[in-house]
Design a protein around this motif. Structure first.
Motif, short mmCIF file in Angstrom:
data_model
loop_
_atom_site.label_atom_id
_atom_site.label_comp_id
_atom_site.label_asym_id
_atom_site.label_seq_id
_atom_site.Cartn_x
_atom_site.Cartn_y
_atom_site.Cartn_z
N GLU A 105 -17.50 -83.48 47.74
CA GLU A 105 -18.20 -84.69 48.18
C GLU A 105 -19.00 -85.33 47.04
N LEU A 106 -19.70 -84.52 46.25
CA LEU A 106 -20.51 -85.09 45.18
C LEU A 106 -19.64 -85.84 44.17
N MET A 107 -18.52 -85.26 43.81
CA MET A 107 -17.61 -85.94 42.89
C MET A 107 -17.12 -87.25 43.50
N ASP A 108 -16.76 -87.22 44.78
CA ASP A 108 -16.31 -88.43 45.45
C ASP A 108 -17.39 -89.51 45.47
N LEU A 109 -18.62 -89.11 45.78
CA LEU A 109 -19.72 -90.07 45.84
C LEU A 109 -19.96 -90.73 44.48
N TRP A 110 -19.95 -89.94 43.41
CA TRP A 110 -20.17 -90.50 42.08
C TRP A 110 -19.00 -91.35 41.64
N ASP A 111 -17.79 -90.95 42.03
CA ASP A 111 -16.62 -91.76 41.66
C ASP A 111 -16.69 -93.15 42.29
N LYS A 112 -17.29 -93.25 43.47
CA LYS A 112 -17.39 -94.54 44.16
C LYS A 112 -18.53 -95.40 43.65
N SER A 113 -19.55 -94.79 43.04
CA SER A 113 -20.74 -95.56 42.72
C SER A 113 -21.10 -95.62 41.24
N ASP A 114 -20.35 -94.94 40.39
CA ASP A 114 -20.76 -94.82 38.99
C ASP A 114 -19.64 -95.29 38.07
N SER A 115 -20.01 -95.69 36.90
CA SER A 115 -19.03 -96.17 35.93
C SER A 115 -18.54 -95.06 35.00
N GLY A 116 -18.76 -93.83 35.34
CA GLY A 116 -18.33 -92.72 34.51
C GLY A 116 -19.46 -91.98 33.84
N THR A 117 -20.68 -92.46 34.00
CA THR A 117 -21.83 -91.81 33.39
C THR A 117 -22.00 -90.39 33.88
N TRP A 118 -21.85 -90.19 35.19
CA TRP A 118 -22.03 -88.86 35.77
C TRP A 118 -20.98 -87.90 35.23
N ARG A 119 -19.73 -88.32 35.20
CA ARG A 119 -18.66 -87.46 34.67
C ARG A 119 -18.91 -87.14 33.20
N ALA A 120 -19.40 -88.08 32.44
CA ALA A 120 -19.71 -87.84 31.03
C ALA A 120 -20.82 -86.80 30.91
N TYR A 121 -21.82 -86.91 31.78
CA TYR A 121 -22.90 -85.91 31.77
C TYR A 121 -22.34 -84.53 32.13
N MET A 122 -21.48 -84.47 33.12
CA MET A 122 -20.90 -83.19 33.53
C MET A 122 -20.08 -82.58 32.39
N ARG A 123 -19.32 -83.38 31.67
CA ARG A 123 -18.56 -82.87 30.52
C ARG A 123 -19.51 -82.33 29.45
N SER A 124 -20.58 -83.07 29.19
CA SER A 124 -21.56 -82.64 28.20
C SER A 124 -22.21 -81.31 28.61
N LEU A 125 -22.59 -81.22 29.86
CA LEU A 125 -23.19 -79.99 30.38
C LEU A 125 -22.21 -78.83 30.25
N ARG A 126 -20.98 -79.08 30.63
CA ARG A 126 -19.95 -78.04 30.55
C ARG A 126 -19.71 -77.61 29.10
N ASN A 127 -19.70 -78.58 28.17
CA ASN A 127 -19.50 -78.26 26.76
C ASN A 127 -20.60 -77.37 26.21
N VAL A 128 -21.84 -77.63 26.60
CA VAL A 128 -22.95 -76.78 26.15
C VAL A 128 -22.76 -75.36 26.68
N LEU A 129 -22.41 -75.25 27.95
CA LEU A 129 -22.23 -73.92 28.54
C LEU A 129 -21.05 -73.18 27.95
N ALA A 130 -20.01 -73.89 27.56
CA ALA A 130 -18.79 -73.27 27.04
C ALA A 130 -18.87 -72.96 25.55
N SER A 131 -19.81 -73.59 24.84
CA SER A 131 -19.85 -73.39 23.39
C SER A 131 -20.31 -71.98 23.06
N GLN A 132 -19.80 -71.51 21.97
CA GLN A 132 -20.10 -70.16 21.52
C GLN A 132 -21.42 -70.16 20.78
N SER A 133 -22.29 -69.22 21.12
CA SER A 133 -23.55 -69.07 20.42
C SER A 133 -23.29 -68.51 19.02
#
Length: 141
Positions: A105-133
C-alpha cells in the motif's frame, strides 16, 4: 494518516513509532526495531501502509548508524539514545525490499502522489544499508 514529507519520519505512524522507542526502556529499544523489521519480511499478502511506514523509520534508524547514513531528524525521530543497530542491516534490507514489492500500500500511495522523490529516497536508504563497511570483507561462496 497524516504525511508531511517523504522522509522516514514525515508521517504520523513513524512519529508514533519514535514515541514508542522513546517510551521504552533503553535495553528494549533494539528489540523493538528488530521486531518491526522482521514483522513484515514474510508478509505474502497486501502490506498495509502503517506497517511499511514503521519499517522505513526503523531502517532509517539502522542506516543512520552506518557509514554514509543520514542523521535522524531531531524533530521527528526518537529523542532518546539508541543502542548499536548496525547488526540489523540485513534485516533492514529485507524489510525495505518487502515494502518495495507488490502488493504494498505505501508504495502504491507514493506512486500515485509523488514524482519519484520517495523511490529515490528508498534507493538511497537501501544503498547505505547494502554498502560494505570499511572493516568488513566481502566473502564469495
Amino acid at each position: 494518516m497524516g504525511t508531511w514529507d517523504g522522509g522516514p519520519f514525515g508521517n504520523d505512524t513513524a512519529a508514533d513509532f519514535s514515541g514508542s522507542l522513546d517510551g521504552a526502556a533503553a535495553h528494549a529499544r533494539a528489540g523493538i526495531v528488530h521486531d518491526t523489521l522482521t514483522r513484515v519480511i514474510d508478509t505474502a499478502g497486501y502490506l498495509e501502509a502503517p506497517e511499511s511506514e514503521e519499517v522505513v523509520a526503523a531502517a532509517a534508524l539502522v542506516a543512520a548508524q552506518c557509514p554514509g547514513g543520514d542523521p535522524v531528524d531531531p524533530f521527528s525521530g526518537p529523542e532518546e539514545p539508541l543502542p548499536d543497530l548496525t547488526g540489523l542491516r540485513d534485516l533492514a534490507l529485507q524489510a525495505l525490499d518487502r515494502v518495495m514489492t507488490e502488493p504494498s500500500e505505501l508504495m502504491d500511495l507514493w506512486d500515485k502522489s509523488d514524482s519519484g522523490t520517495w523511490r529515490a529516497y528508498m534507493r538511497s536508504l537501501r544503498n547505505v544499508l547494502a554498502s560494505q563497511s570499511p572493516g568488513e570483507q566481502l566473502t564469495l561462496s
